[in-house]
Enzyme design. Sequence first.
Site, PDB file in Angstrom:
ATOM      1  N   CYS A   1      37.212  44.092  40.878  1.00 41.62           N
ATOM      2  CA  CYS A   1      36.703  44.930  41.959  1.00 41.62           C
ATOM      3  C   CYS A   1      37.796  45.632  42.759  1.00 41.62           C
ATOM      4  CB  CYS A   1      35.830  44.104  42.897  1.00 41.62           C
ATOM      5  SG  CYS A   1      34.390  43.390  42.072  1.00 41.62           S
TER       6      CYS A   1
ATOM      7  N   CYS B   1      37.927  41.318  47.915  1.00 44.90           N
ATOM      8  CA  CYS B   1      38.016  40.204  46.972  1.00 44.90           C
ATOM      9  C   CYS B   1      37.765  40.753  45.579  1.00 44.90           C
ATOM     10  CB  CYS B   1      36.990  39.135  47.314  1.00 44.90           C
ATOM     11  SG  CYS B   1      35.283  39.740  47.262  1.00 44.90           S
TER      12      CYS B   1
END
Length: 452
Positions: free
Chosen positions: A127, A447
């Site tokens: 991500c 994250c």
Amino acid sequence: MSSMLISAIRTLPACSAWAAGGFVRSLSCSSQFQAAAQPKTKKSLGKAGVKNVVVVDGVRIPFLLSGTSYADLMPHDLARAALQDVVDYIVYGTVIQEVKTSNVAREAALGAGFSDKTPAHTVTMACISSNQAMTTGVGMIAAGQCDVVVAGGVELMSDVPIRHSRKMRKTMLTLNRAKTLGQKLSLMAKIRPDYFTPELPAVAEFSTSETMGHSADRLAASFGVSRAEQDEYALRSHMLAKKAQDEGLLEDVVPFKVPGKETVTKDNGIRASSMEQMGKLKPAFVKPYGTVTAANSSFLTDGASAILIMSEEKALAMGYKPKAYLRDFVYVSQDPKDQLLLGPTYATPKVLERAGLTLGDIDVFEFHEAFAGQILANMKAMDSDWFAQNYMGRKSKVGAPPLDKFNTWGGSLSLGHPFGATGCRLVITAAHRLKKEGGQYGLVAACAAGGQ
């Protein structure tokens, strides 16, 4: 589409510079524009002998729920719509790669009309893939390799690769090498019904086999984050995103004409729901007692983003006024089982220390919202002396970002999260918020799978 960003840049008003930054990147004003930007007297973060790297502009096509208007396209179709021209190098991030366009940066650049002499490569870091694309560009500019880089990211969750089973793949590859009809028939006779069972991709850790949703549920439980708190935060994200959309604050979104279909003009995942409606949903991962649901999780999203970064000298020579100065960045990693989603907690104090700032110096926070529970767990971890001392080897906590400065135009829960494209959205949103709010320093954090 290939000239969209350059056209937008050429029409930018003569404005002062501001800053954004964070975990994956920190940005700050240079002294050249600081006085004009706002009356603050905070220090410049420029470093002697190091090139200033600036964000000139950034765009993204609307982020759409997977399976909607972008469903019939390929990743490079989305990526080229966000790309633009006149650059030395292109770096793009993506997560689930289409095998036909494994270097999607190159295919998108060619499709967007860039010169075939412009190099391009693709990076993947879950991500934070477009964050990695941006920092790669920062490094290339700082090293003097080039002056102008387009960094971006793309994800098309509507059409992900589905593989044959390993047994079937091995048989087919062997069959391709068979020379005689007898050899081919012999191999085909070995095929069994279970060979045809497809392997579907999953948002799961290879090292633990646990889906990210399960990790988020366990993380929320570990930090005592209730279902109501998660639903309330998710509703906040959607309400703020709706307000920002209605007020025209999401100016990085550019229209995209889907071939043979309509022109898409805005994100379609924003849902102004209610606590009562959200409360009716059942747990999505840990059943029946989990607290993570479809409503308080980010949804599968299609989309692409791009950001134009330059050396300050080059930007000024071309007549551009920077939107932001990219000052510093930190990558961290930890245990992918128990601390999969705690990257912002570990990265924030490190990047602040590198910049010589405190949490109180930051005017704008833009954190990736994978799950409401993940955001709230990070908030609690960042605000805990016990966690800092026992898990981070620090004497005291860094502190939790104040909500009135945090993701105030919505976040991934509402705007959407095309895995490879979110980082650029975070950075350009931080820059636009700083301009709108008269701030100086911004911090971006996210994250990612693998505990990074």
